[in-house]
Design a protein around this motif. Sequence first.
Motif, PDB file in Angstrom:
ATOM      1  N   ARG A 130      21.107 -15.547 -12.610  1.00  0.00           N
ATOM      2  CA  ARG A 130      21.271 -15.595 -13.897  1.00  0.00           C
ATOM      3  C   ARG A 130      22.391 -16.680 -14.284  1.00  0.00           C
ATOM      4  O   ARG A 130      22.103 -17.391 -15.113  1.00  0.00           O
ATOM      5  CB  ARG A 130      21.649 -14.195 -14.488  1.00  0.00           C
ATOM      6  N   ARG A 131      23.585 -16.579 -13.414  1.00  0.00           N
ATOM      7  CA  ARG A 131      24.590 -17.497 -13.668  1.00  0.00           C
ATOM      8  C   ARG A 131      23.774 -19.025 -13.484  1.00  0.00           C
ATOM      9  O   ARG A 131      24.350 -19.970 -14.359  1.00  0.00           O
ATOM     10  CB  ARG A 131      25.522 -17.452 -12.800  1.00  0.00           C
ATOM     11  N   ARG A 132      23.165 -19.306 -12.455  1.00  0.00           N
ATOM     12  CA  ARG A 132      22.601 -20.541 -12.405  1.00  0.00           C
ATOM     13  C   ARG A 132      21.733 -21.130 -13.580  1.00  0.00           C
ATOM     14  O   ARG A 132      21.499 -22.182 -13.923  1.00  0.00           O
ATOM     15  CB  ARG A 132      21.751 -20.823 -10.930  1.00  0.00           C
ATOM     16  N   ALA A 133      20.952 -19.885 -13.861  1.00  0.00           N
ATOM     17  CA  ALA A 133      19.896 -20.541 -14.862  1.00  0.00           C
ATOM     18  C   ALA A 133      20.582 -20.475 -16.201  1.00  0.00           C
ATOM     19  O   ALA A 133      20.067 -21.575 -16.883  1.00  0.00           O
ATOM     20  CB  ALA A 133      18.739 -19.393 -15.064  1.00  0.00           C
ATOM     21  N   LYS A 134      21.575 -19.824 -16.518  1.00  0.00           N
ATOM     22  CA  LYS A 134      22.530 -20.131 -17.782  1.00  0.00           C
ATOM     23  C   LYS A 134      23.094 -21.403 -17.599  1.00  0.00           C
ATOM     24  O   LYS A 134      22.979 -22.141 -18.761  1.00  0.00           O
ATOM     25  CB  LYS A 134      23.416 -18.822 -17.943  1.00  0.00           C
ATOM     26  N   LYS A 135      23.623 -21.796 -16.651  1.00  0.00           N
ATOM     27  CA  LYS A 135      24.064 -23.210 -16.569  1.00  0.00           C
ATOM     28  C   LYS A 135      23.217 -24.236 -16.908  1.00  0.00           C
ATOM     29  O   LYS A 135      23.680 -25.224 -17.753  1.00  0.00           O
ATOM     30  CB  LYS A 135      24.640 -23.329 -15.290  1.00  0.00           C
ATOM     31  N   VAL A 136      22.021 -24.439 -16.526  1.00  0.00           N
ATOM     32  CA  VAL A 136      20.917 -25.423 -16.931  1.00  0.00           C
ATOM     33  C   VAL A 136      19.938 -25.041 -18.098  1.00  0.00           C
ATOM     34  O   VAL A 136      19.394 -25.638 -18.383  1.00  0.00           O
ATOM     35  CB  VAL A 136      19.984 -25.728 -15.830  1.00  0.00           C
ATOM     36  N   GLY A 137      20.347 -23.741 -18.800  1.00  0.00           N
ATOM     37  CA  GLY A 137      19.605 -23.474 -20.065  1.00  0.00           C
ATOM     38  C   GLY A 137      18.136 -22.946 -19.710  1.00  0.00           C
ATOM     39  O   GLY A 137      17.406 -23.029 -20.356  1.00  0.00           O
TER      40      GLY A 137
END
Length: 106
Positions: A13-20
């Motif tokens: 989720r953190r990685r996904a949020k970082k790239v939108g």
Amino acid sequence: MLRGGDPYKSRHRRRAKKVGAVGSFDKGDVDIRRAKQGGLCHYCGEVLEIDGPRKFQVDHFIPLSRGGTNMMTNIVCACPECNRDKGSKMPWEYRPARFAPGCRRD
């Protein structure tokens, strides 16, 4: 495991949020995906290990960095070597023969 949480959900989720990237998945989704793959690496077909230094990893079929989502429909289970070697490549760039026309994803 992270305190009181789902390690897959938190990390990705953190990685996904970082790239939108949209979406999320949890341990139950990963278990379903691994079962669908018959306990084999999505890319090389080797048996996935559940624990230890070669424990399987969750891979985004279409990498987050290339526009992939963080949804269950975009995850596969891979051995650590395949996940590392694939990196941010598209699956057909990493293993062209595996994803030739007519080949099934699972």
